[in-house]
Scaffold this active site. Structure first.
Site, short mmCIF file in Angstrom:
data_model
loop_
_atom_site.label_atom_id
_atom_site.label_comp_id
_atom_site.label_asym_id
_atom_site.label_seq_id
_atom_site.Cartn_x
_atom_site.Cartn_y
_atom_site.Cartn_z
CG HIS A 67 -1.79 -1.18 1.35
ND1 HIS A 67 -3.06 -1.21 0.82
CD2 HIS A 67 -1.60 -2.41 1.92
CE1 HIS A 67 -3.62 -2.39 1.06
NE2 HIS A 67 -2.75 -3.14 1.72
CG ASP A 308 -1.06 -6.15 4.16
OD1 ASP A 308 -1.28 -5.15 3.45
OD2 ASP A 308 -1.89 -6.63 4.96
ZN LIG Z 1 -5.67 -7.31 3.44
ZN LIG Z 2 -3.23 -5.03 2.37
#
Ligand SMILES: [Zn+2]
Ligand SMILES: [Zn+2]
Length: 435
Positions: A67, A308
């Site tokens: 992200h 992540d």
């Molecule tokens: Zn997720």
């Molecule tokens: Zn994520």
């Protein structure tokens, strides 16, 4: 930034070359030319040399889950800072998630982002578009047009999976559009808590979400993947049962799965700190899950690691657990944390770690993960003996919400190249050394 100029020749001398994809595991010289691996062997000479004695050379790591908060929250991360953090962690390829502001659910947003990535990213970056408009789990996005605009895959990550009927339609459409689907498997009717619903949550008096919130959604997704034939990647598997379910469906569906460095190294015990810095979704699990994920990664039940990487402003993290935003930084500590805990802990071979960070995710995105002659010179140099303590000052990311702050890790990336160009260099300017 990539391919602007034609990179000069460079000879990396006397590195311990470890490339599971090519079966290499010995001290060798590697010559780069025109952005590619030109020669691997012994006693090679070149006009410019980098002395890599004592360092390991791996194919560059690939992270299919990041992200970078662009567009919309550039105060937390942007393409430049996110890609610099990735390069500092040894990553040469990244997939950006679409839960931004605006959400990446229209072709014009995809094409704008693809253009920015080409100009601003230090590493090879692919854009994931949303599976549903507004990530709302109701109306499908125009996946064929999103693909034409440059989307690499689709995902509603950040939110859990849609109801089974909606998800099934999404898989059918994604398959016909030729796009892989990345799934964050979470059933919102079960995931009503803040941390894992276990002993630590009870002791701390914090509401928990049961493991079934993930396991039930994973089972549903796998059944639908088998039936629809869609290419499905299940991300951040955090329970031993979900990993076992993936294993059951390995030959029954076109499915791959990853788990994260934090789920492999940290446990729910951190909930007892009540500290929002340790809030993440899916939540940190009990020790038996953490251990089970390590075995699943070792035994190829899980395919690879993805971080992540989820930057958050400090005012969103330095809060009580219930009020904090979920998510951790991941790029810069991934290799060191896994090397320290799993490899030095005797639970995973270094070869398998490189396979799960480089080769397997490289195959999934279609670029990188190999040091074979002719392959793009996407590589990372690592000093396995360097100990370092993670601190705000050591991080390149614009945010500092790493769960490893204050921990001492062993193994550090000292240089990263993409297409033969240095994108991270702690080798003492040796990447740029002249003859
Ligand atoms: Zn997720
Ligand atoms: Zn994520």
């Amino acid at each position: 930034m990539l391919g602007d100029s034609s990179p000069a020749e460079l000879l990396i001398r006397q590195a311990h070359v470890l490339d599971p994809a090519s079966g290499l595991d010995e001290i060798m010289d590697v010559r780069l030319s025109s952005g590619r691996i030109a020669e691997v062997g012994e006693g090679i000479r070149g006009p410019r040399e980098l002395d890599a004695d004592g360092l390991h050379l791996f194919p560059g790591f690939v992270d299919v889950h990041a992200h970078w908060r662009t567009p919309g929250r550039e105060d937390e991360e942007d393409i430049q800072s996110g890609s610099a953090a990735a390069a500092a962690g040894g990553f040469t390829g990244v997939v950006m998630m679409p839960n931004t502001d605006p959400i990446v659910d229209r072709p014009v947003v995809v094409s704008g982002l693809v253009g920015r990535v080409e100009r601003e990213s230090r590493v090879r970056t692919r854009v994931s578009a949303a599976l549903h408009r507004g990530l709302a789990g109701e109306r499908l996005t125009e996946m064929r047009l999103l693909k034409q605009a440059g989307a690499f895959c689709v995902s509603d990550d950040g939110l859990g999976t849609a109801s089974a009927g909606v998800l099934r339609n999404g898989m059918l459409y994604a398959r016909s559009a030729g796009l892989p689907v990345i799934l964050h498997c979470e059933d919102h009717t079960l995931a009503t808590g803040v941390v894992h619903d276990g002993v630590a949550a009870s002791l701390a008096g914090i509401p928990g979400s049961p493991a079934s919130a993930e396991d039930a959604a994973t089972a549903t997704a796998l059944v639908l993947a088998a039936e629809t034939g869609a290419r499905v990647h299940i991300t951040h598997v955090s329970t031993a049962l979900s990993a076992a379910l993936v294993g059951f469906f390995r030959d029954r569906a076109d499915v791959t799965a990853d788990t994260t460095p934090h789920h492999l190294t940290l446990t729910e015990d951190l909930a007892s700190t009540l500290d929002g810095r340790y809030r993440v979704n899916p939540p940190l699990r009990p020790e038996h899950d953490r251990a089970g994920l390590g075995l699943a990664l070792r035994d190829r039940v899980l395919d690879f690691v993805a971080t992540d990487h989820a930057p958050h402003a400090s005012e969103e993290k330095e809060l009580p657990m219930e009020e904090a935003a979920p998510g951790f930084l991941g790029h810069e500590t991934a290799f060191a944390a896994l090397h320290t805990d799993l490899v030095l802990g005797g639970r995973l071979s270094l070869t398998r770690l490189v396979e799960t960070m480089s080769c397997a995710p490289g195959r999934w995105v279609g670029t990188g993960g190999s040091l074979a002659v002719g392959a793009p010179a996407d590589l990372t140099l690592v000093d396995l003996s360097e100990e370092w303590t993670v601190g705000r000052g050591t991080l390149v990311s614009r945010s500092s919400n790493s769960p490893y702050i204050g921990r001492t890790l062993k193994g550090r990336v000292v240089g990263t190249m993409v297409g033969g160009e240095p994108v991270h260099d702690r080798t003492g300017a040796k990447f740029g050394a002249r003859a």
